[in-house]
Design a protein around this motif. Sequence first.
Motif, PDB file in Angstrom:
ATOM      1  N   ALA A  41      -3.758  52.613 -21.629  1.00 13.18           N
ATOM      2  CA  ALA A  41      -4.417  51.303 -21.724  1.00 13.18           C
ATOM      3  C   ALA A  41      -5.932  51.498 -21.715  1.00 13.18           C
ATOM      4  CB  ALA A  41      -3.988  50.402 -20.560  1.00 13.18           C
ATOM      5  N   LEU A  43      -9.403  49.343 -20.645  1.00 14.51           N
ATOM      6  CA  LEU A  43     -10.036  48.145 -20.079  1.00 14.51           C
ATOM      7  C   LEU A  43     -11.479  48.095 -20.551  1.00 14.51           C
ATOM      8  CD1 LEU A  43      -8.722  48.104 -16.386  1.00 14.51           C
ATOM      9  CD2 LEU A  43      -7.942  46.727 -18.312  1.00 14.51           C
ATOM     10  N   ASN A 159      -2.384  46.723 -31.886  1.00 15.55           N
ATOM     11  CA  ASN A 159      -1.759  45.613 -31.151  1.00 15.55           C
ATOM     12  C   ASN A 159      -0.980  46.114 -29.948  1.00 15.55           C
ATOM     13  OD1 ASN A 159      -2.787  43.671 -32.881  1.00 15.55           O
ATOM     14  ND2 ASN A 159      -1.000  43.690 -34.222  1.00 15.55           N
ATOM     15  N   LYS A 162      -3.382  46.870 -27.177  1.00 22.08           N
ATOM     16  CA  LYS A 162      -3.858  45.608 -26.605  1.00 22.08           C
ATOM     17  C   LYS A 162      -2.796  44.975 -25.715  1.00 22.08           C
ATOM     18  CE  LYS A 162      -7.017  44.372 -30.386  1.00 22.08           C
ATOM     19  NZ  LYS A 162      -7.234  43.435 -31.537  1.00 22.08           N
ATOM     20  N   GLU A 163      -1.550  45.024 -26.160  1.00 21.76           N
ATOM     21  CA  GLU A 163      -0.460  44.423 -25.383  1.00 21.76           C
ATOM     22  C   GLU A 163      -0.277  45.115 -24.036  1.00 21.76           C
ATOM     23  OE1 GLU A 163       2.841  44.758 -27.994  1.00 21.76           O
ATOM     24  OE2 GLU A 163       2.149  43.164 -29.354  1.00 21.76           O
ATOM     25  N   THR A 165      -2.570  46.823 -22.433  1.00 19.38           N
ATOM     26  CA  THR A 165      -3.750  46.496 -21.636  1.00 19.38           C
ATOM     27  C   THR A 165      -3.642  45.097 -21.048  1.00 19.38           C
ATOM     28  OG1 THR A 165      -5.130  47.951 -23.000  1.00 19.38           O
ATOM     29  CG2 THR A 165      -6.262  46.280 -21.688  1.00 19.38           C
ATOM     30  N   GLU A 166      -3.181  44.146 -21.866  1.00 19.55           N
ATOM     31  CA  GLU A 166      -2.999  42.773 -21.378  1.00 19.55           C
ATOM     32  C   GLU A 166      -1.943  42.711 -20.283  1.00 19.55           C
ATOM     33  OE1 GLU A 166      -2.163  40.647 -24.946  1.00 19.55           O
ATOM     34  OE2 GLU A 166      -4.264  40.652 -25.624  1.00 19.55           O
ATOM     35  N   GLU A 167      -0.921  43.557 -20.391  1.00 17.18           N
ATOM     36  CA  GLU A 167       0.095  43.614 -19.342  1.00 17.18           C
ATOM     37  C   GLU A 167      -0.518  44.093 -18.031  1.00 17.18           C
ATOM     38  OE1 GLU A 167       4.347  45.803 -18.321  1.00 17.18           O
ATOM     39  OE2 GLU A 167       3.497  45.978 -20.335  1.00 17.18           O
ATOM     40  N   LEU A 169      -3.638  43.792 -17.161  1.00 15.18           N
ATOM     41  CA  LEU A 169      -4.496  42.711 -16.675  1.00 15.18           C
ATOM     42  C   LEU A 169      -3.673  41.595 -16.033  1.00 15.18           C
ATOM     43  CD1 LEU A 169      -7.018  42.528 -19.652  1.00 15.18           C
ATOM     44  CD2 LEU A 169      -7.519  43.313 -17.335  1.00 15.18           C
ATOM     45  N   LYS A 170      -2.512  41.346 -16.596  1.00 16.10           N
ATOM     46  CA  LYS A 170      -1.628  40.321 -16.037  1.00 16.10           C
ATOM     47  C   LYS A 170      -1.215  40.673 -14.617  1.00 16.10           C
ATOM     48  CE  LYS A 170       2.712  40.438 -16.903  1.00 16.10           C
ATOM     49  NZ  LYS A 170       4.036  40.492 -17.583  1.00 16.10           N
ATOM     50  N   TYR A 171      -1.042  41.950 -14.359  1.00 21.71           N
ATOM     51  CA  TYR A 171      -0.679  42.394 -13.015  1.00 21.71           C
ATOM     52  C   TYR A 171      -1.873  42.365 -12.059  1.00 21.71           C
ATOM     53  CZ  TYR A 171       3.817  44.126 -14.765  1.00 21.71           C
ATOM     54  OH  TYR A 171       5.081  44.233 -15.315  1.00 21.71           O
TER      55      TYR A 171
END
Length: 219
Positions: A41, A43, A159, A162-163, A165-167, A169-171
């Motif tokens: 990932a 950031l 993509n 990004k997905e 990385t977004e996961e 961030l979600k955590y």
Amino acid sequence: MAVVRRVQLFYDVVSPYSWLAFEALCRYQHIWNIDLHLRPAVLGGNQAPAMLPKRGEYMMKDIKRMAKYYQVPLQIPKDFFESMVKKGSLSAMRFLTAVDMIQPQFLEPMSRELWMRIWSRDEDITQPDSILDAARKAGLSSELAQQLLEMILSPEVKNRLKEVTEEALKYGAFGMPTVVIHLNGEPQLFFGSDRLELLSSVLGEKWLGPVPASPNPKL
């Protein structure tokens, strides 16, 4: 039979502390009752900790101590700012993402080889030839490495990175490395390479130091 716990390691090869956590968790994955998932990932937008003068001064000393403690051949690059900030790791992380998508069995050795380049031998990880050389040393065929290299600019790879990385961030991730475990249906986040002893306690496993020798210890 005990339930195998899923442990996710979100990491970036530009992060030396990610390397320490990576090696320790790889050593423990067959000792603790865990299913380790490596999650490349990136950031973006975070200020590198070393850019804060006093923290940067501390990190130079801390990395050397931690490398000795974890028994990882980590050396600080001659131009720390150039390696960490100006060059970054986006191409390398996209390559790792492609590896994870196509031949995930090579993700561990490929990640390790990229860390060896930047954080042990002070070599480039941004240029195509550098990435291909790392792939060769990690055991990938030249044909596979070339195929993966051609994928790094594809929308699918971009993509996917990004997905993931977004996961992270979600955590609640705010830096690398980030370790996430799920217990009783709830995710728990641990930041950094120095929280693995706490992680072991939460898992109900025994911490034997960063270089464990005994099989299957329990609390």
